[in-house]
Design a protein around this motif. Structure first.
Motif, PDB file in Angstrom:
ATOM      1  N   ARG A   1       0.841  -1.203   0.000  1.00 48.16           N
ATOM      2  CA  ARG A   1       0.000   0.000   0.000  1.00 48.16           C
ATOM      3  C   ARG A   1       0.878   1.256   0.000  1.00 48.16           C
ATOM      4  O   ARG A   1       0.621   2.205  -0.765  1.00 48.16           O
ATOM      5  N   ALA A   2       1.912   1.279   0.819  1.00 46.41           N
ATOM      6  CA  ALA A   2       2.794   2.447   0.863  1.00 46.41           C
ATOM      7  C   ALA A   2       3.505   2.650  -0.472  1.00 46.41           C
ATOM      8  O   ALA A   2       3.634   3.785  -0.960  1.00 46.41           O
ATOM      9  N   ALA A   3       3.969   1.562  -1.089  1.00 45.78           N
ATOM     10  CA  ALA A   3       4.670   1.664  -2.368  1.00 45.78           C
ATOM     11  C   ALA A   3       3.765   2.225  -3.458  1.00 45.78           C
ATOM     12  O   ALA A   3       4.175   3.095  -4.245  1.00 45.78           O
ATOM     13  N   TYR A   4       2.527   1.755  -3.513  1.00 47.53           N
ATOM     14  CA  TYR A   4       1.634   2.195  -4.577  1.00 47.53           C
ATOM     15  C   TYR A   4       1.022   3.563  -4.288  1.00 47.53           C
ATOM     16  O   TYR A   4       0.766   4.336  -5.222  1.00 47.53           O
ATOM     17  N   ASP A   5       0.817   3.897  -3.022  1.00 47.79           N
ATOM     18  CA  ASP A   5       0.393   5.269  -2.707  1.00 47.79           C
ATOM     19  C   ASP A   5       1.446   6.260  -3.194  1.00 47.79           C
ATOM     20  O   ASP A   5       1.126   7.308  -3.767  1.00 47.79           O
ATOM     21  N   GLY A   6       2.702   5.916  -2.986  1.00 45.17           N
ATOM     22  CA  GLY A   6       3.778   6.825  -3.352  1.00 45.17           C
ATOM     23  C   GLY A   6       4.037   6.939  -4.840  1.00 45.17           C
ATOM     24  O   GLY A   6       4.643   7.919  -5.294  1.00 45.17           O
ATOM     25  N   SER A   7       3.592   5.961  -5.603  1.00 44.20           N
ATOM     26  CA  SER A   7       3.876   5.973  -7.046  1.00 44.20           C
ATOM     27  C   SER A   7       2.631   6.218  -7.904  1.00 44.20           C
ATOM     28  O   SER A   7       2.704   6.149  -9.131  1.00 44.20           O
ATOM     29  N   ALA A   8       1.507   6.537  -7.266  1.00 48.36           N
ATOM     30  CA  ALA A   8       0.240   6.599  -7.994  1.00 48.36           C
ATOM     31  C   ALA A   8       0.263   7.630  -9.122  1.00 48.36           C
ATOM     32  O   ALA A   8      -0.099   7.329 -10.267  1.00 48.36           O
ATOM     33  N   LYS A   9       0.670   8.845  -8.830  1.00 47.70           N
ATOM     34  CA  LYS A   9       0.659   9.900  -9.854  1.00 47.70           C
ATOM     35  C   LYS A   9       1.599   9.559 -11.007  1.00 47.70           C
ATOM     36  O   LYS A   9       1.264   9.756 -12.178  1.00 47.70           O
ATOM     37  N   ARG A  10       2.774   9.050 -10.670  1.00 44.37           N
ATOM     38  CA  ARG A  10       3.737   8.686 -11.719  1.00 44.37           C
ATOM     39  C   ARG A  10       3.174   7.586 -12.613  1.00 44.37           C
ATOM     40  O   ARG A  10       3.280   7.650 -13.848  1.00 44.37           O
ATOM     41  N   ARG A  11       2.578   6.576 -12.010  1.00 42.84           N
ATOM     42  CA  ARG A  11       2.053   5.455 -12.787  1.00 42.84           C
ATOM     43  C   ARG A  11       0.869   5.875 -13.651  1.00 42.84           C
ATOM     44  O   ARG A  11       0.661   5.341 -14.736  1.00 42.84           O
ATOM     45  N   ASP A  12       0.098   6.852 -13.165  1.00 45.43           N
ATOM     46  CA  ASP A  12      -1.063   7.293 -13.936  1.00 45.43           C
ATOM     47  C   ASP A  12      -0.641   7.989 -15.222  1.00 45.43           C
ATOM     48  O   ASP A  12      -1.387   7.995 -16.205  1.00 45.43           O
ATOM     49  N   GLY A  13       0.546   8.539 -15.228  1.00 43.28           N
ATOM     50  CA  GLY A  13       1.011   9.236 -16.420  1.00 43.28           C
ATOM     51  C   GLY A  13       1.733   8.354 -17.414  1.00 43.28           C
ATOM     52  O   GLY A  13       2.126   8.832 -18.491  1.00 43.28           O
ATOM     53  N   SER A  14       1.909   7.094 -17.073  1.00 43.31           N
ATOM     54  CA  SER A  14       2.643   6.196 -17.976  1.00 43.31           C
ATOM     55  C   SER A  14       1.696   5.534 -18.966  1.00 43.31           C
ATOM     56  O   SER A  14       0.537   5.265 -18.653  1.00 43.31           O
ATOM     57  N   GLY A  15       2.193   5.278 -20.158  1.00 39.46           N
ATOM     58  CA  GLY A  15       1.394   4.612 -21.178  1.00 39.46           C
ATOM     59  C   GLY A  15       1.468   3.097 -21.057  1.00 39.46           C
ATOM     60  O   GLY A  15       2.106   2.553 -20.160  1.00 39.46           O
ATOM     61  N   LYS A  16       0.815   2.416 -21.970  1.00 33.68           N
ATOM     62  CA  LYS A  16       0.779   0.957 -21.969  1.00 33.68           C
ATOM     63  C   LYS A  16       1.402   0.419 -23.253  1.00 33.68           C
ATOM     64  O   LYS A  16       1.167   0.964 -24.338  1.00 33.68           O
ATOM     65  N   GLN A  17       2.174  -0.658 -23.106  1.00 34.14           N
ATOM     66  CA  GLN A  17       2.774  -1.279 -24.279  1.00 34.14           C
ATOM     67  C   GLN A  17       1.688  -1.867 -25.181  1.00 34.14           C
ATOM     68  O   GLN A  17       0.621  -2.262 -24.703  1.00 34.14           O
ATOM     69  N   PRO A  18       1.954  -1.936 -26.489  1.00 31.83           N
ATOM     70  CA  PRO A  18       0.951  -2.467 -27.422  1.00 31.83           C
ATOM     71  C   PRO A  18       0.455  -3.858 -27.052  1.00 31.83           C
ATOM     72  O   PRO A  18      -0.727  -4.166 -27.240  1.00 31.83           O
ATOM     73  N   TRP A  19       1.325  -4.734 -26.521  1.00 26.86           N
ATOM     74  CA  TRP A  19       0.876  -6.081 -26.190  1.00 26.86           C
ATOM     75  C   TRP A  19      -0.123  -6.066 -25.033  1.00 26.86           C
ATOM     76  O   TRP A  19      -1.037  -6.902 -24.987  1.00 26.86           O
ATOM     77  N   LYS A  20       0.014  -5.115 -24.104  1.00 26.20           N
ATOM     78  CA  LYS A  20      -0.961  -5.011 -23.023  1.00 26.20           C
ATOM     79  C   LYS A  20      -2.314  -4.551 -23.566  1.00 26.20           C
ATOM     80  O   LYS A  20      -3.370  -5.036 -23.122  1.00 26.20           O
ATOM     81  N   LEU A  21      -2.283  -3.634 -24.511  1.00 24.13           N
ATOM     82  CA  LEU A  21      -3.533  -3.192 -25.134  1.00 24.13           C
ATOM     83  C   LEU A  21      -4.209  -4.349 -25.861  1.00 24.13           C
ATOM     84  O   LEU A  21      -5.444  -4.481 -25.836  1.00 24.13           O
ATOM     85  N   ALA A  22      -3.403  -5.190 -26.511  1.00 27.94           N
ATOM     86  CA  ALA A  22      -3.962  -6.333 -27.234  1.00 27.94           C
ATOM     87  C   ALA A  22      -4.567  -7.353 -26.277  1.00 27.94           C
ATOM     88  O   ALA A  22      -5.645  -7.905 -26.554  1.00 27.94           O
ATOM     89  N   GLU A  23      -3.902  -7.623 -25.163  1.00 27.24           N
ATOM     90  CA  GLU A  23      -4.441  -8.550 -24.171  1.00 27.24           C
ATOM     91  C   GLU A  23      -5.775  -8.036 -23.627  1.00 27.24           C
ATOM     92  O   GLU A  23      -6.741  -8.787 -23.472  1.00 27.24           O
ATOM     93  N   ARG A  24      -5.820  -6.761 -23.328  1.00 34.33           N
ATOM     94  CA  ARG A  24      -7.033  -6.146 -22.789  1.00 34.33           C
ATOM     95  C   ARG A  24      -8.183  -6.211 -23.784  1.00 34.33           C
ATOM     96  O   ARG A  24      -9.317  -6.553 -23.433  1.00 34.33           O
ATOM     97  N   ALA A  25      -7.902  -5.894 -25.045  1.00 31.47           N
ATOM     98  CA  ALA A  25      -8.938  -5.915 -26.074  1.00 31.47           C
ATOM     99  C   ALA A  25      -9.459  -7.326 -26.310  1.00 31.47           C
ATOM    100  O   ALA A  25     -10.668  -7.527 -26.525  1.00 31.47           O
TER     101      ALA A  25
END
Length: 222
Positions: A13-37
């Motif tokens: 919880r502490a690790a992800y609270d501290g990195s939330a804003k940074r992670r929200d600004g990151s994009g997703k690799q094409p393979w992750k988009l394909a898995e999701r779709a």
């Protein structure tokens, strides 16, 4: 006894609270988009409507599913992550895998991307059973984690860029499928990439369980 999930929740919880804003600004690799779709297509083809994302992070995937017509609920153990989900108009709750607290058979689908790799092996069967209980008959689960490559075992990952360092459980393909097959039928399994960044993709469907008459509180595949 090895590490248990309750032992690592606080540091995660502490690790992800501290990195939330940074992670929200990151994009997703094409393979992750394909898995999701691909999973969205499976859910739509099955007639599913209501999806739960566990370990939802900042809600990027939840927003995608919601924008594509699903009724989405998101949960994450990080309050900062949940706040970002809510900013995107997603119903989101601060909950961990052992306390999901939804009614049985509440969802047609569950999406779990790179979150169950933070659950120790000693608690993974309990978590998978909890997810199984939330699914309606014929529901679908996407379970995606890093593993099956050169990394194996449990503990902090050297070079982790989060503070405090996160706990990981990396499993072989055989180990992961064995865990999953206790409660689920494996609809699809495949790997993406190789070495440390190899990704294990599973689509699962709940097995039909029957209660054992000798031990009514125990679920057994009949």
């Amino acid at each position: 006894m090895g590490v248990r999930y309750d032992d690592v929740i606080g540091s995660l919880r502490a690790a992800y609270d501290g990195s939330a804003k940074r992670r929200d600004g990151s994009g997703k690799q094409p393979w992750k988009l394909a898995e999701r779709a691909a999973f969205l297509s499976r859910v739509q083809d099955s007639g599913g409507r209501r999806l739960l994302e566990v370990g939802a992070g900042t809600g990027q995937d939840s927003a995608y599913f919601q924008d594509n017509g699903l009724d989405v609920v998101a949960v994450d153990l990080s309050p900062a992550m949940v706040d970002l989900c809510r900013e995107k108009g997603i119903e989101a709750h601060v909950r961990d895998f052992l306390h999901l607290d939804f009614a049985p058979e509440s969802f047609d689908a569950v999406y779990a991307l790179n979150c169950l790799l933070h659950v120790p092996n000693g608690d993974l069967p309990t978590v998978l059973d909890a997810i199984h209980a939330l699914l309606r008959p014929g529901g679908l689960v996407f379970l995606g984690v890093y593993g099956g490559g050169t990394l194996h075992g449990e503990g902090p990952f050297e070079g982790d860029d989060h503070e405090p360092p996160r706990f990981f459980a990396f499993r072989t393909d055989e180990e992961l499928q064995e865990f999953a097959s206790r409660s689920f039928e494996i609809v699809d399994f495949h790997g993406v990439g190789s070495d440390e960044l190899r990704f294990q993709s599973l689509t699962l469907r709940p097995r039909v369980h029957e209660r054992c008459p000798e031990a009514p509180t125990v679920w057994a595949c009949a």
